[in-house]
Write an enzyme that holds these catalytic residues in place. Structure first.
Site, PDB file in Angstrom:
ATOM      1  N   GLU A  29       5.463  21.475  46.488  1.00 46.34           N
ATOM      2  CA  GLU A  29       5.796  20.408  45.399  1.00 46.34           C
ATOM      3  C   GLU A  29       5.906  20.933  44.147  1.00 46.34           C
ATOM      4  OE1 GLU A  29       2.949  17.060  45.892  1.00 46.34           O
ATOM      5  OE2 GLU A  29       3.534  16.837  47.971  1.00 46.34           O
ATOM      6  N   PRO A 230       0.784  -1.740   2.290  1.00 42.80           N
ATOM      7  CA  PRO A 230      -0.453  -1.213   1.370  1.00 42.80           C
ATOM      8  C   PRO A 230      -0.961   0.122   1.755  1.00 42.80           C
ATOM      9  CG  PRO A 230      -0.744  -2.613   3.443  1.00 42.80           C
ATOM     10  CD  PRO A 230       0.369  -2.560   3.089  1.00 42.80           C
ATOM     11  N   ASP A 253       6.470   5.433  -6.089  1.00 44.04           N
ATOM     12  CA  ASP A 253       5.535   5.563  -6.843  1.00 44.04           C
ATOM     13  C   ASP A 253       4.267   6.398  -6.392  1.00 44.04           C
ATOM     14  OD1 ASP A 253       6.582   3.636  -8.379  1.00 44.04           O
ATOM     15  OD2 ASP A 253       5.944   1.889  -7.350  1.00 44.04           O
ATOM     16  N   LYS A 275       3.422   5.758 -11.399  1.00 41.95           N
ATOM     17  CA  LYS A 275       2.157   5.474 -12.584  1.00 41.95           C
ATOM     18  C   LYS A 275       0.900   5.120 -11.982  1.00 41.95           C
ATOM     19  CE  LYS A 275       5.949   2.548 -14.953  1.00 41.95           C
ATOM     20  NZ  LYS A 275       6.868   2.362 -13.987  1.00 41.95           N
ATOM     21  N   GLY A 307       3.020  -1.781  -1.519  1.00 47.24           N
ATOM     22  CA  GLY A 307       3.024  -3.107  -1.105  1.00 47.24           C
ATOM     23  C   GLY A 307       4.192  -3.812  -1.027  1.00 47.24           C
ATOM     24  N   THR A 336       2.126  -7.187   1.362  1.00 43.84           N
ATOM     25  CA  THR A 336       1.452  -6.969   0.141  1.00 43.84           C
ATOM     26  C   THR A 336       0.134  -6.800   0.651  1.00 43.84           C
ATOM     27  OG1 THR A 336       1.231  -8.304  -1.944  1.00 43.84           O
ATOM     28  CG2 THR A 336       1.078  -9.402  -0.205  1.00 43.84           C
ATOM     29  N   ALA A 337      -0.653  -6.072  -0.551  1.00 46.00           N
ATOM     30  CA  ALA A 337      -2.027  -5.988  -0.381  1.00 46.00           C
ATOM     31  C   ALA A 337      -3.118  -6.997  -0.126  1.00 46.00           C
ATOM     32  CB  ALA A 337      -2.642  -5.210  -1.654  1.00 46.00           C
ATOM     33  N   MET A 388      -6.775  -5.591  -8.644  1.00 48.14           N
ATOM     34  CA  MET A 388      -7.310  -5.038  -9.708  1.00 48.14           C
ATOM     35  C   MET A 388      -8.100  -3.772  -9.235  1.00 48.14           C
ATOM     36  SD  MET A 388     -10.502  -7.521 -10.130  1.00 48.14           S
ATOM     37  CE  MET A 388     -11.770  -7.716  -8.941  1.00 48.14           C
TER      38      MET A 388
END
Length: 498
Positions: A29, A230, A253, A275, A307, A336-337, A388
């Site tokens: 086989e 994210p 980014d 940035k 995001g 988005t986050a 933040m």
């Protein structure tokens, strides 16, 4: 689980076997399975079997393979491009492997990885297109499962389309290098030629390819403002991935993970313009000018933003610049986050009977002398998602408490939302200033505030109240302590611009 930078211990290659001898040693086989696999190629099969099973004999007869009906001898391997030891006898397989190496021939011993110079993959065959799937130590079952999935994804006509492409390769090489040539192949595989082949209209497909080749129309540039999500690669949308694979240039980014940038076309130009707080590699005006320059050069550009591009991503400024320059663009939304952080906590951002509205904001909105309008919504029960770093946590908490929001309002905090190294914290608005003392939080931080947060799952999170401020004699008022500097603080996953 393997780390993100895990190295392959076997490198996949394709070996030319057209007309070359491939020797298979074995009677049963194992030998038959390898013979069937190799029969998909144009190799000349040499099967060494002194007591072949009837099924193997039948295969040899129907496939036109050379049958060496004799006991194994090393001389039978000479001139082969590859050797397969498939006897099922460990001593014989080891002998075959040693003989093959002595003769300088790569060898594979079935089910004996320690004797193998190479491994055979699970194969998706759309000749002349072949997709080989290897799973290293994970085993053949996983490889076969993946093969079935990929096989279902590929059109049965892919082979014919690839054959047509091969016939146009020399002509396409005469097109100018770069965007013009790539655009031809992109339109070939996604446009009229591909559709005609799929419909079985091969003459029409050939004519459509000729039309593409003859077209001298200057290609217009196009910019896609794409949400990279994210951080987790598998949260990237299918449209975003397709555009990355088609891009001539990727402008990204700082907070976009390298793993997502790497999902783009291999030879696409990669232009970091990120940035971060206190460290801007390019101004927004410079980024706008770069996108216009690339668009005017006829490039297909993916502008990757963490995001979602439309949430704290300055997409509005870039769209206005592109409109003013007459450059075509589109927007591809991303996760988005705030949504990723809520998912990490299994947290309902809206909850029937509790809150039916929410606010996306940044902590920097609270730094002025007057409260922004959304603060009134927070006090009236809206869920507030605050993008933040930890440096403004005390400022946010203090201003909201002063405005009338209860210090007992539930709070959820996520560092590195959606990623495997995420960390979750929970508590109340009164606990939020303790984030300032967390020098270990160097990733993007997302904070969600509101009564709906109480419905989250806190089983895998750490109470904020367990980490108090370490500065002795300091009464925590919720105001930002100017003695705390945050050189290592990251902006949020959306890339909040300072």
């Amino acid at each position: 689980m393997s780390p993100a930078n895990a190295k392959l211990n076997a490198f996949p290659v394709f070996l030319r076997v057209d007309g070359e001898a491939v020797a298979i040693v074995g009677n049963g086989e194992g030998a038959l399975a390898k013979a069937r696999l190799l029969a998909q190629s144009s190799a000349a099969l040499r099967i060494i079997a002194d007591d072949a099973d009837p099924e193997l004999l039948n295969f040899i007869a129907t496939a036109g393979a050379v049958h060496v009906d004799a006991a194994y001898d090393a001389a039978q391997l000479e001139g082969a491009a590859m050797v397969f030891a498939a006897s099922g006898d460990e001593a014989l397989d080891r002998r075959v492997a040693e003989d093959a190496r002595r003769l300088g021939i790569p060898v594979n011993a079935v089910d004996r990885p320690e004797l193998c110079d190479f491994f055979t993959p699970a194969l998706v065959n759309r000749a002349p297109v072949a997709i080989a799937i290897g799973t290293e130590g994970a085993g053949p079952v996983l490889a076969q499962l993946l093969r079935v999935r990929i096989d279902r994804m590929l059109s049965p006509s892919l082979g014919r389309l690839a054959a047509l492409a091969a016939s146009f390769r020399a002509a396409a090489e005469r097109l100018p290098k770069g965007n013009r040539r790539r655009r031809f192949w992109s339109d070939f595989f996604a446009g009229a030629p591909a559709k005609a082949v799929e419909a079985g209209e091969f003459a029409r497909a050939h004519d459509a390819a000729l039309d593409l080749l003859a077209s001298n129309e200057l290609t217009a540039g196009h910019i896609a403002l794409v949400g990279a999500g994210p951080g987790a690669e598998d949260l990237l949308t299918l449209r975003a991935h397709r555009l990355l694979m088609e891009a001539d240039a990727i402008v990204y980014d700082a907070l976009v993970p390298e793993a997502i940038v790497a999902m783009g076309r291999r030879d696409a130009e990669r232009l970091p313009v990120g940035k971060r707080k206190g460290c801007h590699s390019k101004s927004q005006e410079e980024i706008n000018a770069l996108l216009i320059e690339l668009g005017r050069a006829g490039k297909r550009v993916v502008r990757l933003k963490s995001g979602d591009p439309l949430v704290f991503g300055r997409a509005g400024e870039e769209m206005a610049a592109l409109r003013g320059a007459g450059i075509a663009y589109e927007v591809v939304p991303g996760v988005t986050a705030a949504f990723a952080a809520a998912a990490d906590f299994e947290l309902p951002l809206t909850l029937r009977g509790v809150t039916s509205s929410m606010v996306f904001t940044t902590g920097h909105d609270l730094k002025g002398n007057s409260l922004p309008d959304w603060a009134k919504l927070a006090i009236s029960g809206a869920t507030v998602a605050v993008y933040m770093g930890r440096s403004v946590a005390a400022e946010v908490a203090g201003r909201l408490i002063e405005a009338g929001l209860s210090p007992d309002t539930a709070v959820a905090v996520v560092e590195n939302a959606s990623l495997g190294n995420r960390r979750r914290f929970h508590g109340t608005l009164a606990d939020l200033p303790s984030l300032e003392a967390r020098a270990d939080l160097t990733g993007p931080v997302m904070t969600i505030i509101g009564d709906a947060v109480a419905g989250a799952n806190f089983e895998r999170s750490e109470p904020l109240a367990t980490h108090k401020r370490e500065d002795t004699g300091h009464q925590d008022t919720g105001r930002e302590d100017t003695g705390h500097e945050e050189a290592a603080d990251s902006t949020v996953a959306e890339g909040v611009r300072q």
